[in-house]
Design an enzyme around this catalytic site. Structure first.
Site, short mmCIF file in Angstrom:
data_model
loop_
_atom_site.label_atom_id
_atom_site.label_comp_id
_atom_site.label_asym_id
_atom_site.label_seq_id
_atom_site.Cartn_x
_atom_site.Cartn_y
_atom_site.Cartn_z
N ASP A 36 1.16 -1.30 -0.13
CA ASP A 36 0.21 0.28 0.27
C ASP A 36 0.80 1.12 -0.14
O ASP A 36 0.88 2.08 -0.54
CB ASP A 36 -0.85 0.31 1.27
CG ASP A 36 -2.15 -1.43 0.84
OD1 ASP A 36 -2.24 -1.70 0.06
OD2 ASP A 36 -2.62 -1.51 1.82
N GLU A 111 -8.81 -28.85 -21.55
CA GLU A 111 -9.54 -27.94 -20.40
C GLU A 111 -10.36 -28.32 -19.94
O GLU A 111 -11.42 -29.11 -20.15
CB GLU A 111 -9.24 -26.54 -21.55
CG GLU A 111 -7.46 -26.48 -22.24
CD GLU A 111 -7.47 -25.35 -21.93
OE1 GLU A 111 -8.21 -24.95 -22.61
OE2 GLU A 111 -7.00 -25.31 -23.41
N LYS A 113 -14.12 -25.96 -19.06
CA LYS A 113 -14.49 -25.12 -19.39
C LYS A 113 -15.20 -24.22 -18.59
O LYS A 113 -16.03 -24.62 -17.97
CB LYS A 113 -15.68 -26.26 -19.96
CG LYS A 113 -17.00 -24.89 -20.80
CD LYS A 113 -17.74 -25.56 -22.46
CE LYS A 113 -17.83 -24.54 -22.86
NZ LYS A 113 -19.20 -23.56 -22.63
N ASP A 115 -17.30 -21.55 -16.47
CA ASP A 115 -18.59 -21.31 -16.50
C ASP A 115 -18.33 -19.80 -16.23
O ASP A 115 -19.53 -18.99 -14.85
CB ASP A 115 -19.54 -22.01 -15.91
CG ASP A 115 -21.03 -21.29 -16.45
OD1 ASP A 115 -20.85 -20.55 -17.26
OD2 ASP A 115 -21.33 -22.05 -15.87
N ARG A 134 -17.80 -10.62 -25.58
CA ARG A 134 -18.08 -11.70 -27.40
C ARG A 134 -18.70 -11.57 -28.30
O ARG A 134 -19.59 -10.85 -29.58
CB ARG A 134 -18.69 -13.18 -26.78
CG ARG A 134 -18.62 -14.42 -28.25
CD ARG A 134 -19.06 -15.36 -27.16
NE ARG A 134 -20.64 -16.50 -27.80
CZ ARG A 134 -19.37 -16.80 -28.57
NH1 ARG A 134 -19.08 -17.03 -28.92
NH2 ARG A 134 -20.67 -17.32 -29.49
N TYR A 223 -7.08 -18.76 -22.00
CA TYR A 223 -6.82 -20.27 -22.78
C TYR A 223 -6.52 -20.94 -24.69
O TYR A 223 -6.74 -21.45 -24.71
CB TYR A 223 -8.25 -21.28 -22.87
CG TYR A 223 -9.54 -20.70 -22.72
CD1 TYR A 223 -9.87 -20.41 -23.73
CD2 TYR A 223 -10.29 -20.31 -21.35
CE1 TYR A 223 -11.25 -19.35 -24.09
CE2 TYR A 223 -11.72 -19.10 -21.85
CZ TYR A 223 -11.84 -18.77 -23.13
OH TYR A 223 -13.41 -18.50 -23.10
N LYS A 310 -20.19 -31.44 -22.50
CA LYS A 310 -21.04 -30.28 -21.70
C LYS A 310 -21.25 -31.58 -19.84
O LYS A 310 -21.99 -32.35 -20.33
CB LYS A 310 -22.22 -29.86 -22.03
CG LYS A 310 -21.91 -28.40 -22.58
CD LYS A 310 -22.13 -27.68 -21.55
CE LYS A 310 -22.00 -26.26 -22.84
NZ LYS A 310 -23.22 -25.06 -22.21
N CYS A 402 -54.79 -11.54 -0.64
CA CYS A 402 -53.60 -12.49 0.58
C CYS A 402 -53.82 -13.09 1.00
O CYS A 402 -55.16 -13.13 2.07
CB CYS A 402 -53.41 -10.99 0.93
SG CYS A 402 -51.56 -11.76 2.49
N CYS A 405 -54.01 -12.23 5.13
CA CYS A 405 -55.62 -11.27 5.71
C CYS A 405 -56.89 -11.03 4.63
O CYS A 405 -57.40 -10.31 4.86
CB CYS A 405 -54.90 -10.11 5.96
SG CYS A 405 -54.11 -8.86 4.43
N CYS A 420 -48.94 -7.21 -0.75
CA CYS A 420 -50.10 -7.08 0.25
C CYS A 420 -50.01 -6.17 0.26
O CYS A 420 -49.12 -5.63 0.85
CB CYS A 420 -50.33 -8.25 0.93
SG CYS A 420 -51.72 -8.08 2.17
N CYS A 426 -51.41 -7.19 8.45
CA CYS A 426 -50.66 -8.35 7.71
C CYS A 426 -50.09 -9.01 8.87
O CYS A 426 -49.09 -8.34 8.58
CB CYS A 426 -51.13 -8.45 5.94
SG CYS A 426 -50.50 -9.52 5.80
S1 IVH Z 1 -12.12 -22.11 -25.99
C1 IVH Z 1 -11.96 -21.30 -31.07
N1 IVH Z 1 -11.24 -23.24 -24.06
O1 IVH Z 1 -16.84 -22.06 -23.92
C2 IVH Z 1 -12.33 -21.57 -29.96
N2 IVH Z 1 -13.68 -22.07 -24.47
O2 IVH Z 1 -18.23 -22.04 -26.65
C3 IVH Z 1 -12.56 -21.18 -28.87
N3 IVH Z 1 -14.89 -21.78 -22.21
O3 IVH Z 1 -17.24 -18.93 -26.57
C4 IVH Z 1 -12.25 -21.49 -27.02
N4 IVH Z 1 -13.73 -21.89 -20.96
O4 IVH Z 1 -16.83 -18.79 -23.74
C5 IVH Z 1 -12.33 -22.20 -24.91
N5 IVH Z 1 -10.70 -24.15 -21.84
C6 IVH Z 1 -10.95 -23.13 -22.73
C7 IVH Z 1 -12.86 -22.61 -22.15
C8 IVH Z 1 -13.85 -21.87 -22.80
C9 IVH Z 1 -14.59 -21.50 -21.19
C10 IVH Z 1 -16.01 -20.59 -23.32
C11 IVH Z 1 -15.30 -19.90 -24.26
C12 IVH Z 1 -16.98 -20.20 -25.28
C13 IVH Z 1 -17.53 -21.26 -25.03
C14 IVH Z 1 -17.80 -22.25 -26.17
#
Ligand code: IVH
Length: 663
Positions: A36, A111, A113, A115, A134, A223, A310, A402, A405, A420, A426
């Site tokens: 800091d 890898e 995925k 979320d 995106r 990624y 998925k 309600c 009441c 309500c 109430c």
């Molecule tokens: S690769 C051309 N790697 O999933 C390939 N995507 O529908 C580019 N996502 O839009 C994507 N983890 O938002 C890739 N390890 C990962 C990911 C990843 C999450 C998401 C990303 C993408 C969607 C694919």
């Protein structure tokens, strides 16, 4: 002058390096205090000598007060999505198509995925220049200022073979602990909570005020590298290089030599994902060799060399037995589904929220239907669809009156929920308001609870919060389960609550949208309930963090004669309706951020928090590098303790704390 410029450059480099160590590598070389100090020095120099401010200055991380305008910009490279599969046989088909095309079995990289929300970030000459969402894949929104606040994204990078210009893609995520805290605050402020971390993330990166984004503690994993000059022959190698340049990449990416290893990876993470500190919704499988990727190419929408597997959102079907309608303390009516008990993701589910009338209509839910129940990223199970309607059923009619009441419900314009309007008579609204009033963070009348409130209300002793102060020991002793001693305690703790400070009384009143933090702000700005009640909308919104919605709610509250009478009654009883002089006791804790944890002997947690503030300190709820010390009670959670130790934060006991403020 040159040495000032040099110092600014040196500080910028040093702070960015410490930030990288902390947010990307999870280790720190210096204490928060030292960090800091460096940042404060840089900030001061930059204010005096703005001409020397570096393009990767870490002072940008806090955001700015300039309102964001998100201009739509075209992506240099389309942001493609991945083809999805939900089954292993689809995945095998994907693999066989590739083998046929390549005439050999490729090596894959598997890898997580993530979320969250995908992002594309551009660097020029090693400096972060632009971040774009995106969008529709072709055009996205420029969210540069917001993304710069994410501390794990480097503002500058360096290393071997760094192209002059490149673009990389990643996923912004909100870890679970941050998400939980954010929602707790939103619930307290009567804002609707985010359904899941993904929604919270996309909401955060589109906020108008980048200073607010900075507070959301988002994270990002990269990624994928775009561009013509990738200095690598394989995807895995490109990930290694990204990491070397300073980007945060996942440590869980793995080379899989064949499709069996891919399946093993999927099986492993389908279970293990529950132990990750953030959400993933599947696994991404990519052909490792760039030469092979080029041979496979793209369809119009997806690369042919990658696919996402998925995980199934855990879903079951069960019968909708009935719908209950719950009335909250604000009068909001929430429909709740009663379900035939069913096992889902390790728990038995019997109920699911239905949010509001629109949701019921949208799904065309009918009593007796077999419905799908899902527990995705959401905390509370939800009904996502109808499998079969009950024979001879008719559409559900939302209640018009309600259930508690009998008053006709209203649906205010712009509100999704029914209310309500009978706030004075109430029962659940009365009880709910009293329960809120006595709660820990409000008046902290801990000798009363939900049951006693209901008991006193049913006995006709309390119909509003002011009635609490008229209770006598003689009135409550005859009631069931109230012993002499507990009657005494109740009367005493109600009496003691008269000392509770103005800001907490204001919070306790239960004015819509006036949560703990807003109440504090209002109390310190307006000093007394009279001046708050007299404030115009303009005066209210002039206060930092008070917007239209809160201002309107306050004005509405004080335009109701019933509320005015209630406040007057409470004032007559001697509650604190103005800031008292004694509130500020000293500056002994001035400038210190203190986190408290565990249970204490001499004081309650609320009292400790009050003491911290009265002595000029700041009570913070989450541990960070900026926390000065932990005030430790008994029974601290082990994970908290571990985090505190990891960050080298000083720990003091209740006794030491008392000494500190008394001396
Ligand atoms: S690769 C051309 N790697 O999933 C390939 N995507 O529908 C580019 N996502 O839009 C994507 N983890 O938002 C890739 N390890 C990962 C990911 C990843 C999450 C998401 C990303 C993408 C969607 C694919």
């Amino acid at each position: 002058m040159d040495n000032i410029k040099d110092r600014i450059i040196q500080l910028t480099k040093e702070i960015n390096r410490h930030s990288y160590n902390y947010y990307v590598l999870n280790k720190s070389e210096i204490s928060d205090f030292e960090f800091d100090k460096l940042l404060a020095e840089l900030n001061e120099l930059e204010i005096k000598y703005p001409q020397y401010k570096q393009p990767d200055s870490p002072t940008q991380r806090v955001g700015s007060d300039i309102s964001n305008v998100f201009t739509s910009v075209e992506h240099d490279y389309q942001m493609l999505s991945l083809g999805n599969t939900y089954s292993e046989s689809d995945l095998t088909d994907f693999h066989l198509r590739i083998v046929k095309e390549l005439k050999t079995e490729p090596e894959y990289v598997c890898e997580l995925k993530f979320d969250g929300a995908s992002i594309s970030v551009k660097y020029e000459n090693g400096i972060f220049t632009k971040a774009i969402t995106r969008g529709d894949g072709t055009r996205g929104d420029d969210v540069t200022e917001n993304i710069k606040t994410i501390r794990s994204i480097p503002l500058s990078v360096s290393g071997n073979n760094l192209p002059d210009k490149f673009e990389i893609r990643g996923e912004i995520i909100m870890p679970h602990d941050i998400f939980d805290k954010l929602n707790a605050i939103r619930i307290e402020n009567e804002d609707s909570p985010f359904a899941n971390p993904r929604n919270a993330t996309s909401g955060s990166i589109k906020m108008i005020d980048s200073r607010e984004v900075a507070k959301r503690n988002l994270d990002c994993y990269f990624y994928y590298m775009m561009g013509k000059t990738i200095p690598a022959a394989t995807h895995f190698e490109s990930l290694r290089i990204l990491k070397e340049w300073g980007f945060k990449t996942s440590e869980h990416s793995k080379i899989c030599k064949n499709i069996d290893e891919v399946m093993d990876y999927i099986h492993y993470w389908d279970i293990e994902r529950r132990n990750l500190p953030y959400d993933i919704d599947g696994i991404v499988i990519k052909v490792n060799s760039f030469a092979q990727q080029n041979m496979l190419g793209f369809t119009a929408k997806n690369p042919r060399w990658a696919i996402s597997y998925k995980f199934k959102a855990e879903q079951v079907s069960t019968k909708l037995i009935s719908i209950d309608y719950q009335v909250g303390r604000t009068g909001a009516v929430t429909p709740v589904a009663n379900l035939e008990p069913v096992q889902l993701a390790g728990t038995v589910v019997k109920r699911a929220t239905l949010h509001n009338a629109d949701q019921i209509a949208l799904l065309d839910l009918r009593i007796g239907d077999i419905v799908y129940v899902e527990k995705g990223g959401e905390i509370i199970p939800k009904i996502v669809g109808v499998e079969t309607h009950e024979l001879h059923s008719s559409p559900t009619k939302f209640i018009t009156h309600c259930p508690e009441c009998g008053t006709k419900l209203i649906k205010p314009e712009g509100e999704a929920r029914h209310f309500c309007p009978n706030s004075v008579n109430c029962p659940p609204q009365i009880k709910g308001k009293i329960e809120h009033f006595i709660s820990r963070k409000a008046m902290n009348i801990d000798s009363l609870g939900e049951e006693t409130v209901a008991q006193f209300h049913e006995a006709g002793l309390i119909n509003n919060i002011a009635d609490l102060y008229k209770l006598t020991k003689e009135q409550i002793i005859p009631l069931e389960r109230i012993a002499d001693k507990s009657a005494e305690n109740i009367i005493l703790s109600i009496e003691n609550s008269k000392k509770v400070s103005f800001d907490r009384v204001l919070f306790a009143l239960g004015i819509r949208y006036v949560g703990e933090t807003v109440a504090k702000k209002l109390a310190s700005e307006f000093k007394s309930i009279e001046s708050l009640a007299a404030a115009s909308k303009e005066e209210l919104i002039a206060v930092d963090e008070i917007g239209d919605r809160i201002a309107d709610s306050i004005i509405e509250y004080f335009s109701n004669s019933g509320n005015i009478k209630l406040v007057a009654d409470l004032m007559n009883e001697g509650l604190q309706f103005e800031l008292t002089k004694s509130e500020k006791l000293s500056d002994k804790l001035s400038g210190l951020s203190i986190i408290i944890s565990g249970t204490f002997n001499k004081y309650s947690r609320e009292e400790i928090k009050e003491l911290i503030e009265k002595h000029g300190g700041k009570n913070v709820s989450s541990i960070s590098k900026n926390t000065d010390f932990l005030l430790a009670g008994e029974n601290i959670g082990p994970s908290k303790l571990e985090k505190i130790k990891k960050l080298n934060i000083k720990i003091i006991s209740e006794e030491e704390f008392i000494k500190l403020i008394e001396n």
